[in-house]
Design an enzyme around this catalytic site. Structure first.
Site, PDB file in Angstrom:
ATOM      1  N   ALA A  78       5.810  12.935  -6.808  1.00  0.00           N
ATOM      2  CA  ALA A  78       5.624  14.098  -6.212  1.00  0.00           C
ATOM      3  C   ALA A  78       4.145  14.483  -6.010  1.00  0.00           C
ATOM      4  O   ALA A  78       3.555  14.308  -6.777  1.00  0.00           O
ATOM      5  CB  ALA A  78       6.358  15.211  -6.924  1.00  0.00           C
ATOM      6  N   THR A 118      -2.576   5.488  -4.880  1.00  0.00           N
ATOM      7  CA  THR A 118      -3.228   5.143  -3.490  1.00  0.00           C
ATOM      8  C   THR A 118      -4.368   4.329  -3.517  1.00  0.00           C
ATOM      9  O   THR A 118      -5.136   4.382  -4.479  1.00  0.00           O
ATOM     10  CB  THR A 118      -3.271   6.338  -2.798  1.00  0.00           C
ATOM     11  OG1 THR A 118      -3.833   6.022  -1.431  1.00  0.00           O
ATOM     12  CG2 THR A 118      -4.203   7.256  -3.403  1.00  0.00           C
ATOM     13  N   TYR A 142      -8.133  14.189  -1.276  1.00  0.00           N
ATOM     14  CA  TYR A 142      -7.120  13.291  -1.721  1.00  0.00           C
ATOM     15  C   TYR A 142      -7.190  12.190  -2.519  1.00  0.00           C
ATOM     16  O   TYR A 142      -6.552  12.152  -3.612  1.00  0.00           O
ATOM     17  CB  TYR A 142      -6.335  12.795  -0.381  1.00  0.00           C
ATOM     18  CG  TYR A 142      -5.315  11.909  -0.562  1.00  0.00           C
ATOM     19  CD1 TYR A 142      -3.879  12.454  -1.410  1.00  0.00           C
ATOM     20  CD2 TYR A 142      -5.070  10.587  -0.120  1.00  0.00           C
ATOM     21  CE1 TYR A 142      -3.031  11.600  -1.881  1.00  0.00           C
ATOM     22  CE2 TYR A 142      -4.045   9.832  -0.612  1.00  0.00           C
ATOM     23  CZ  TYR A 142      -3.188  10.162  -1.000  1.00  0.00           C
ATOM     24  OH  TYR A 142      -2.118   9.213  -1.502  1.00  0.00           O
ATOM     25  N   LEU A 187       0.370   5.504  11.553  1.00  0.00           N
ATOM     26  CA  LEU A 187       0.310   4.844  12.671  1.00  0.00           C
ATOM     27  C   LEU A 187       1.957   4.471  13.323  1.00  0.00           C
ATOM     28  O   LEU A 187       2.142   4.836  14.529  1.00  0.00           O
ATOM     29  CB  LEU A 187      -0.512   3.758  12.625  1.00  0.00           C
ATOM     30  CG  LEU A 187      -0.556   2.557  13.868  1.00  0.00           C
ATOM     31  CD1 LEU A 187      -0.887   3.296  15.039  1.00  0.00           C
ATOM     32  CD2 LEU A 187      -1.437   1.474  13.507  1.00  0.00           C
TER      33      LEU A 187
END
Length: 314
Positions: A78, A118, A142, A187
């Protein structure tokens, strides 16, 4: 194992929960919304979790409402995830991604945590492909919020309270159970929306030569299962998870046109500051967990995404 998946109704969380059930685990899925069936068509709503998962309602920003467990493991997915949006709402991103993670660690009794991070934590990397040893220097709220949450998980593991694995992913695509990636800021979903005639054109920043890699969401989900099963309390590990096969923007557009048989008109916009190449060195997760991507060839990723999109629109 008894496992809690946060974000279980989301794009990646759904795929992870599905893989865990298939591997024989007993899975609860943390969701913020009601689940059920769409009365008009008898179709599952986006808030639904995969078959075999018990939905548990809760909000990571309300720790008193989180399930206490005990759990053998947690897959924590999450999060808020849009890089450009994070510049407009940095405090919202830090609250959701960092405070939400801390609340989870404090509230839920679990032996192992696999945290979904990430490649944005690397910022502008100096080496390609990028190894886990690359210096972390995120350039967006982020990425900074995800790195801070990583650190909370890893420091908590160093106390011996949990075993922790951080999985850093690059670009995830594809679909499982006919669920397309809903984020058309990315994309492939955007290019497919253009091919389907739902958008007039695809906007490309600069010359279209920026290279990124794409990992099928089901391949990523398999990595979560392997990580959860491998880690032990007191351990901490960090892995990049990716295909290692890069494609430039114009190559992705050409592949979408080839797979769909439809044109993808493009509109050139001024270039934005961005890393020209982001390719993953996933040798560690391959060697230590025996994980291999099996569905991440670009035409295959695009084909299953297209099938999911056309099924939804029909």
């Amino acid at each position: 194992m008894r496992v809690l998946v946060t974000g279980a109704a989301g794009y990646i969380g759904y795929a992870v929960g599905r893989r865990l059930v298939a591997a024989g685990h007993d899975v609860d899925g943390l969701v913020r919304r009601e689940t059920g069936m769409r009365a008009d068509a008898g179709l599952r709503r986006d808030a639904d979790v995969p078959d075999g998962i018990r939905p548990v309602r809760g909000d990571l920003l309300d720790p008193d409402g989180l399930p206490e467990g005990p759990y053998d493991g947690v897959c924590h997915l999450a999060a808020l995830t849009r890089v450009r949006e994070s510049f407009d709402a940095p405090l919202r991103y830090f609250t959701a991604n960092v405070q939400g993670t801390v609340n989870l660690l404090e509230a839920v009794d679990a032996d192992r945590v696999v945290y979904g991070s990430t490649a944005a934590v690397y910022g502008t990397p100096e080496r390609q492909p990028i190894p886990e040893s690359e210096h972390t220097a995120p350039t967006s709220p982020y990425g900074a919020s995800k790195l801070a949450a990583e650190q909370a998980v890893r420091y908590h593991a160093r106390t011996g309270a949990i075993g922790a694995v951080v999985l850093r992913t690059f670009n995830v695509a594809g679909s499982v159970d006919g669920r397309a990636d809903p984020d058309e800021t990315r994309l492939i979903p955007k290019a497919l929306a253009v091919a389907a005639g739902h958008e007039p054109h695809l906007e490309i920043n600069g010359d279209g030569l920026a290279v990124r890699e794409y990992l099928h969401v089901d391949d990523l989900a398999a990595a979560y299962v392997r990580a959860l099963e491998a880690v032990r309390p007191g351990e901490e590990r960090v892995y990049n998870v990716g295909s290692g096969a890069g494609a430039a923007v114009h190559e992705v557009v050409a592949a979408v046109e080839e797979v769909t048989g439809r044109p993808v008109p493009t509109l050139r916009r001024p270039a934005r500051p961005e890393v020209p190449v982001l390719i993953c060195d996933a040798s560690a997760v391959r060697a230590e967990l025996g994980w291999r991507p099996e569905r991440s060839a670009l035409p295959d990723v695009i084909a299953c995404s297209w099938n999911a999109l056309t099924r939804i629109r029909d």
